[in-house]
Scaffold this motif. Structure first.
Motif, short mmCIF file in Angstrom:
data_model
loop_
_atom_site.label_atom_id
_atom_site.label_comp_id
_atom_site.label_asym_id
_atom_site.label_seq_id
_atom_site.Cartn_x
_atom_site.Cartn_y
_atom_site.Cartn_z
N THR A 1 41.31 38.93 53.20
CA THR A 1 42.27 38.00 52.62
C THR A 1 41.60 36.73 52.10
OG1 THR A 1 42.67 37.08 54.83
CG2 THR A 1 44.17 38.80 54.05
N LYS A 2 40.53 36.26 52.74
CA LYS A 2 39.87 35.04 52.29
C LYS A 2 39.23 35.22 50.91
CE LYS A 2 36.58 31.53 53.71
NZ LYS A 2 35.63 31.08 54.72
N LYS A 3 38.56 36.34 50.71
CA LYS A 3 37.92 36.59 49.42
C LYS A 3 38.96 36.78 48.33
CE LYS A 3 34.01 39.00 47.51
NZ LYS A 3 32.89 39.84 47.82
N LEU A 4 40.08 37.46 48.64
CA LEU A 4 41.14 37.63 47.65
C LEU A 4 41.78 36.29 47.28
CD1 LEU A 4 42.88 40.88 48.91
CD2 LEU A 4 41.48 40.59 46.87
N LYS A 5 41.93 35.40 48.28
CA LYS A 5 42.49 34.07 48.02
C LYS A 5 41.55 33.28 47.11
CE LYS A 5 43.87 29.79 50.22
NZ LYS A 5 43.75 28.97 51.40
N ASN A 6 40.25 33.35 47.37
CA ASN A 6 39.29 32.63 46.54
C ASN A 6 39.28 33.18 45.11
OD1 ASN A 6 38.56 31.03 48.68
ND2 ASN A 6 36.75 32.24 49.20
N GLY B 1 41.76 34.63 43.57
CA GLY B 1 43.01 34.23 42.94
C GLY B 1 42.99 32.79 42.48
N SER B 2 42.44 31.90 43.31
CA SER B 2 42.38 30.49 42.92
C SER B 2 41.38 30.28 41.79
CB SER B 2 42.03 29.61 44.12
OG SER B 2 40.74 29.93 44.60
N ASP B 3 40.28 31.03 41.78
CA ASP B 3 39.32 30.94 40.68
C ASP B 3 39.94 31.42 39.37
OD1 ASP B 3 37.41 29.96 42.38
OD2 ASP B 3 36.36 31.88 42.61
N VAL C 1 42.42 30.15 34.05
CA VAL C 1 43.55 30.21 33.12
C VAL C 1 44.03 28.81 32.78
CG1 VAL C 1 45.97 30.93 32.90
CG2 VAL C 1 44.28 32.51 33.82
N LYS C 2 44.09 27.93 33.76
CA LYS C 2 44.52 26.55 33.52
C LYS C 2 43.53 25.84 32.60
CE LYS C 2 45.84 22.29 35.78
NZ LYS C 2 45.93 21.54 37.02
N GLY C 3 42.23 26.02 32.83
CA GLY C 3 41.22 25.42 31.97
C GLY C 3 41.30 25.95 30.55
#
Length: 77
Positions: A22-27, A29-31, A36-38
């Motif tokens: 879950t930690k790697k998937l969360k990272n 997703g945030s990346d 996309v925002k950038g």
């Protein structure tokens, strides 16, 4: 055999979580969200200022850098 049911997708999701954690998937997703925002910010900034100003053209000036070669591109007929 056409489409997958909800149970197929839940099993695939469970296997992905077990493999990556879950930690790697969360990272990831945030990346992806930051990228996309950038991209959206860059598209908004690029379209607002460039429409009024034409692109700068390089002029033929004598430069102190002798390693640069100035050429002119011509199209073939």
């Amino acid at each position: 055999m056409g489409s997958f049911s909800i149970w197929h997708w839940l099993i695939v999701l469970l296997i992905v979580v077990l493999v990556f954690g879950t930690k790697k998937l969360k990272n990831m997703g945030s990346d992806l969200g930051g990228a996309v925002k950038g991209f959206k910010d860059g598209m908004r900034d690029g379209s607002s200022g460039d429409a009024a100003a034409p692109p700068q053209q390089v002029t033929s000036e004598k430069s102190a850098d002798k390693s640069t070669i100035d050429v002119e591109a011509k199209t073939k007929s």
